[in-house]
Design a protein around this motif. Structure first.
Motif, PDB file in Angstrom:
ATOM      1  N   ALA A  10      70.341  19.996  55.266  1.00 19.85           N
ATOM      2  CA  ALA A  10      70.360  19.347  53.969  1.00 19.85           C
ATOM      3  C   ALA A  10      69.076  18.553  53.881  1.00 19.85           C
ATOM      4  O   ALA A  10      68.908  17.530  54.543  1.00 19.85           O
ATOM      5  N   ILE A  11      68.116  19.066  53.112  1.00 23.11           N
ATOM      6  CA  ILE A  11      66.832  18.389  52.972  1.00 23.11           C
ATOM      7  C   ILE A  11      67.036  17.354  51.864  1.00 23.11           C
ATOM      8  O   ILE A  11      67.134  17.717  50.687  1.00 23.11           O
ATOM      9  N   ASN A  12      67.091  16.111  52.271  1.00 21.03           N
ATOM     10  CA  ASN A  12      67.587  15.037  51.407  1.00 21.03           C
ATOM     11  C   ASN A  12      66.458  14.217  50.758  1.00 21.03           C
ATOM     12  O   ASN A  12      65.303  14.335  51.137  1.00 21.03           O
ATOM     13  N   LYS A  13      66.864  13.409  49.824  1.00 16.58           N
ATOM     14  CA  LYS A  13      65.982  12.464  49.118  1.00 16.58           C
ATOM     15  C   LYS A  13      64.935  13.174  48.277  1.00 16.58           C
ATOM     16  O   LYS A  13      63.814  12.671  48.099  1.00 16.58           O
ATOM     17  N   VAL A  14      65.272  14.350  47.734  1.00 14.61           N
ATOM     18  CA  VAL A  14      64.283  15.074  46.934  1.00 14.61           C
ATOM     19  C   VAL A  14      64.038  14.400  45.582  1.00 14.61           C
ATOM     20  O   VAL A  14      63.133  14.791  44.854  1.00 14.61           O
ATOM     21  N   ASP A  15      64.857  13.381  45.258  1.00 14.29           N
ATOM     22  CA  ASP A  15      64.600  12.611  44.022  1.00 14.29           C
ATOM     23  C   ASP A  15      63.381  11.716  44.159  1.00 14.29           C
ATOM     24  O   ASP A  15      62.810  11.268  43.177  1.00 14.29           O
ATOM     25  N   LYS A  16      62.963  11.476  45.381  1.00 11.00           N
ATOM     26  CA  LYS A  16      61.829  10.578  45.588  1.00 11.00           C
ATOM     27  C   LYS A  16      60.512  11.284  45.292  1.00 11.00           C
ATOM     28  O   LYS A  16      60.332  12.447  45.671  1.00 11.00           O
ATOM     29  N   PRO A  17      59.583  10.578  44.639  1.00 10.51           N
ATOM     30  CA  PRO A  17      58.295  11.213  44.330  1.00 10.51           C
ATOM     31  C   PRO A  17      57.524  11.622  45.587  1.00 10.51           C
ATOM     32  O   PRO A  17      56.730  12.570  45.551  1.00 10.51           O
ATOM     33  N   THR A  18      57.776  10.933  46.674  1.00  9.06           N
ATOM     34  CA  THR A  18      57.033  11.246  47.901  1.00  9.06           C
ATOM     35  C   THR A  18      57.693  12.378  48.704  1.00  9.06           C
ATOM     36  O   THR A  18      57.210  12.730  49.780  1.00  9.06           O
ATOM     37  N   ALA A  19      58.794  12.900  48.179  1.00  7.60           N
ATOM     38  CA  ALA A  19      59.511  13.935  48.943  1.00  7.60           C
ATOM     39  C   ALA A  19      58.703  15.222  49.032  1.00  7.60           C
ATOM     40  O   ALA A  19      58.088  15.648  48.056  1.00  7.60           O
ATOM     41  N   ASN A  20      58.714  15.844  50.191  1.00 10.20           N
ATOM     42  CA  ASN A  20      58.015  17.111  50.378  1.00 10.20           C
ATOM     43  C   ASN A  20      58.879  18.061  51.212  1.00 10.20           C
ATOM     44  O   ASN A  20      58.668  18.233  52.406  1.00 10.20           O
ATOM     45  N   PRO A  21      59.863  18.680  50.541  1.00 10.45           N
ATOM     46  CA  PRO A  21      60.802  19.541  51.273  1.00 10.45           C
ATOM     47  C   PRO A  21      60.113  20.721  51.956  1.00 10.45           C
ATOM     48  O   PRO A  21      60.551  21.146  53.031  1.00 10.45           O
ATOM     49  N   GLU A  22      59.027  21.210  51.340  1.00  6.90           N
ATOM     50  CA  GLU A  22      58.343  22.363  51.950  1.00  6.90           C
ATOM     51  C   GLU A  22      57.761  22.015  53.315  1.00  6.90           C
ATOM     52  O   GLU A  22      57.782  22.824  54.235  1.00  6.90           O
ATOM     53  N   LYS A  23      57.270  20.784  53.415  1.00  2.96           N
ATOM     54  CA  LYS A  23      56.702  20.351  54.696  1.00  2.96           C
ATOM     55  C   LYS A  23      57.792  20.375  55.780  1.00  2.96           C
ATOM     56  O   LYS A  23      57.547  20.810  56.909  1.00  2.96           O
ATOM     57  N   ILE A  24      58.988  19.920  55.403  1.00  2.82           N
ATOM     58  CA  ILE A  24      60.100  19.902  56.366  1.00  2.82           C
ATOM     59  C   ILE A  24      60.424  21.325  56.823  1.00  2.82           C
ATOM     60  O   ILE A  24      60.588  21.597  58.019  1.00  2.82           O
ATOM     61  N   LYS A  25      60.469  22.253  55.867  1.00  4.17           N
ATOM     62  CA  LYS A  25      60.796  23.644  56.213  1.00  4.17           C
ATOM     63  C   LYS A  25      59.727  24.252  57.104  1.00  4.17           C
ATOM     64  O   LYS A  25      60.017  25.036  58.004  1.00  4.17           O
ATOM     65  N   GLU A  26      58.485  23.847  56.825  1.00  2.00           N
ATOM     66  CA  GLU A  26      57.377  24.350  57.644  1.00  2.00           C
ATOM     67  C   GLU A  26      57.508  23.830  59.077  1.00  2.00           C
ATOM     68  O   GLU A  26      57.349  24.561  60.044  1.00  2.00           O
ATOM     69  N   ARG A  27      57.823  22.545  59.174  1.00  2.00           N
ATOM     70  CA  ARG A  27      58.025  21.947  60.505  1.00  2.00           C
ATOM     71  C   ARG A  27      59.160  22.651  61.249  1.00  2.00           C
ATOM     72  O   ARG A  27      59.084  22.897  62.434  1.00  2.00           O
ATOM     73  N   LEU A  28      60.234  22.936  60.517  1.00  2.00           N
ATOM     74  CA  LEU A  28      61.364  23.617  61.144  1.00  2.00           C
ATOM     75  C   LEU A  28      60.933  24.998  61.646  1.00  2.00           C
ATOM     76  O   LEU A  28      61.289  25.406  62.748  1.00  2.00           O
ATOM     77  N   ALA A  29      60.135  25.669  60.818  1.00  2.00           N
ATOM     78  CA  ALA A  29      59.647  26.989  61.213  1.00  2.00           C
ATOM     79  C   ALA A  29      58.830  26.872  62.496  1.00  2.00           C
ATOM     80  O   ALA A  29      58.928  27.719  63.389  1.00  2.00           O
ATOM     81  N   GLY A  30      58.071  25.779  62.593  1.00  2.00           N
ATOM     82  CA  GLY A  30      57.277  25.533  63.790  1.00  2.00           C
ATOM     83  C   GLY A  30      58.131  25.339  65.026  1.00  2.00           C
ATOM     84  O   GLY A  30      57.659  25.495  66.156  1.00  2.00           O
ATOM     85  N   MET A  31      59.384  24.977  64.806  1.00  2.00           N
ATOM     86  CA  MET A  31      60.307  24.818  65.943  1.00  2.00           C
ATOM     87  C   MET A  31      61.160  26.068  66.130  1.00  2.00           C
ATOM     88  O   MET A  31      62.186  26.047  66.813  1.00  2.00           O
ATOM     89  N   ASN A  32      60.736  27.153  65.459  1.00  3.02           N
ATOM     90  CA  ASN A  32      61.467  28.405  65.566  1.00  3.02           C
ATOM     91  C   ASN A  32      62.808  28.375  64.835  1.00  3.02           C
ATOM     92  O   ASN A  32      63.706  29.135  65.156  1.00  3.02           O
ATOM     93  N   LEU A  33      62.903  27.479  63.884  1.00  2.00           N
ATOM     94  CA  LEU A  33      64.124  27.405  63.094  1.00  2.00           C
ATOM     95  C   LEU A  33      63.751  27.846  61.677  1.00  2.00           C
ATOM     96  O   LEU A  33      63.256  27.058  60.880  1.00  2.00           O
ATOM     97  N   LEU A  34      63.950  29.118  61.402  1.00  2.00           N
ATOM     98  CA  LEU A  34      63.550  29.659  60.120  1.00  2.00           C
ATOM     99  C   LEU A  34      64.677  29.558  59.111  1.00  2.00           C
ATOM    100  O   LEU A  34      65.734  30.141  59.299  1.00  2.00           O
TER     101      LEU A  34
END
Ligand code: GDP
Length: 472
Positions: free
Chosen positions: A178-202
């Motif tokens: 659950a990529i949370n706090k997307v209401d915040k202007p500083t939120a960057n869900p794509e960055k989180i997904k990229e980081r997850l991918a970097g941990m082999n979690l696609l």
């Protein structure tokens, strides 16, 4: 020492028999079942093992396929502190009320159920965090079917995010992010997904299989879709239970209410719990005098995946204790008494977890196939270097799994995970905290500290070959 006394032979003789079997022991060392049998046989004794697994004393009813029906998933919410676990649980608690029922869930009973618009149900454990989850597992209870790992999109993958992921994976519980706090202007869900991918979690958006959804626990954006994904995951898991039998399940929490007596929240996992049933939970028992759901409603029957608070036990069982229903009050009382006795004996007798010194022997006996390791170090570089080297030590006989690794001191949560997954802990230039040390002593978890990489690798290698010299 204990065995020698029982057989009335000198301790040195027992030690020399062990040596002739290639096992170096001290008089305080515990022997496993196979070794005990062989040693006793040498002196003309036969060993009779009395089960300490009390669950065996309770009749386990095998469910027939045709009796099984679908049951709701049981979900735990995990994630780094302040990433929004409580907010998510609160939002779901407030917004998802059974159609036609006014108001949200008013009682905090440790777990709650929600019904979605389409009539499907989900049960949530109301104690967020992987610590509670793993503490339950360490007590032998796995009730969570799916873990929601909350990650704040205005932050990053944090240490406890990693811990949560590793704890869920060690338990074999599927994760939904659950990529949370997307209401915040500083939120960057794509960055989180990229980081997850970097941990082999696609995640799905990245072509992977792991479900994830962007949400705001504050505004409720995406929460409904997240719950739909939980149901989808549940469908894949094909969760089933037999509602037509005496209830079995797990205690979620229990406390003493001054006016009403002991109140225990249980999660029914199989069968149906009825008012008036005679229940045994851990070492406590009693007749169910009243049952209430999370909305304070009085309930008469509770089927699988239903959290329910019950009144009537003669004490407060521990979270993670199993409960079962007995036809016969006398039998329940006898088992409760036996459990109390066994727990007392177990705490002084059994070696419950693997130690580095034991590994070689267990491998030689051929029953030890996997070694789980939790690795903590002072810097990322050494943790990665050790983790790589350890993994490479895997052989055909034994697979080495690094179930969790991280930077920082050895914590209670690490010890709990070791206990739940029968792992050893290796610390590189880090020490356990005082509370972790205490818990490790109690749970008999082997913690090894190193400051030279090659020493750690050599010790593990030696241990696997049964050549580790005893610790002085
Ligand atoms: P926990 O420690 O993971 O249980 O996190 P909390 O649920 O206590 O949330 C930590 C802080 O983040 C609180 O101040 C919340 O109000 C805030 N918060 C949680 N979810 C959201 C969100 O979706 N959007 C915004 N803007 N703030 C949130």
């Amino acid at each position: 020492g204990e065995v020698a006394t029982m057989m009335d032979v000198p301790i040195t003789k027992v030690i020399s028999v062990c040596m002739s079997l290639g096992i170096m022991v001290t008089m305080n060392q515990r022997l496993d079942a196979e070794t005990l049998t062989i040693v006793a046989d040498e002196f003309g004794y036969e060993v009779e093992f009395i089960t300490t697994d009390i669950e065996e004393a309770i009749q386990v009813v095998e469910d027939k396929e045709e009796d099984l029906v679908h049951r709701a998933p049981i979900v735990t919410v995990m994630g780094h502190v302040d990433h929004g676990k409580t907010s998510l649980l609160d939002y779901i608690r407030k917004e998802n009320v059974i159609a036609g029922e006014s108001g949200g869930i008013t009682q905090h009973i440790g777990a709650y159920g929600v019904t979605l618009d389409n009539g499907q149900k989900i049960a949530f454990l109301d104690t967020p965090g992987h610590e509670a989850f793993t503490a339950m597992r360490a007590r032998g209870a796995q009730i969570t079917d799916i873990a929601i790992v909350v990650i704040a999109a205005d932050d990053d993958i944090m240490p406890q995010t990693k811990e949560a992921i590793n704890h869920a994976q060690a338990a074999g519980v599927p994760i939904i992010f659950a990529i949370n706090k997307v209401d915040k202007p500083t939120a960057n869900p794509e960055k989180i997904k990229e980081r997850l991918a970097g941990m082999n979690l696609l995640v799905e958006d990245w072509g992977g299989k792991i479900q994830s959804h962007d949400i705001s626990a504050k505004t409720g954006l995406g929460v409904k879709d997240l719950l739909e994904k939980v149901l989808l995951e549940a469908e894949i898991l094909d969760l089933k239970a037999n509602p037509e039998k005496a209830a079995v399940g797990t205690v979620v929490e229990a406390f003493l209410d001054k006016g009403r007596g002991y109140i225990s929240t249980v999660l029914v996992q199989g069968g149906t719990l009825k008012l008036g049933d005679y229940v045994l939970a851990g070492k406590h028992h009693g007749k169910v005098k009243a049952m209430h759901d999370e909305r304070g409603n009085s309930i008469k029957v509770a089927g699988p995946s239903t959290p329910i608070s019950i009144l009537g036990l003669d004490g407060a069982p521990t979270a993670g204790d199993k409960f079962s229903v007995f036809q016969d009050e006398k039998e329940a009382k006898q088992i409760a008494a036996k459990r109390t006795q066994l727990m007392r004996e177990q705490s002084v007798r059994t070696q419950r977890h693997i130690t580095l010194a034991e590994i070689g022997r267990r491998i030689a006996l051929g029953q030890f196939k996997e070694l789980n390791i939790i690795l903590k170090g002072d810097v990322d570089g050494s943790v990665e270097a050790l983790s790589d080297s350890f993994s490479k030590l895997s052989t055909e006989e034994i697979q080495i799994n690094i179930i969790h690794k991280g930077v920082g001191a050895i914590t209670e949560s690490d010890v709990l995970l070791a206990s739940a997954s029968d792992a050893i802990i290796i610390g590189f230039n880090v020490r356990p905290s005082a509370s972790a040390r205490q818990l490790a002593d109690k749970e008999e978890i082997d913690i090894r500290n190193y400051s030279i990489i090659y020493d750690a690798i050599d010790d593990l290698k030696d241990a696997m070959e049964g050549m580790l010299s005893p610790e002085m």
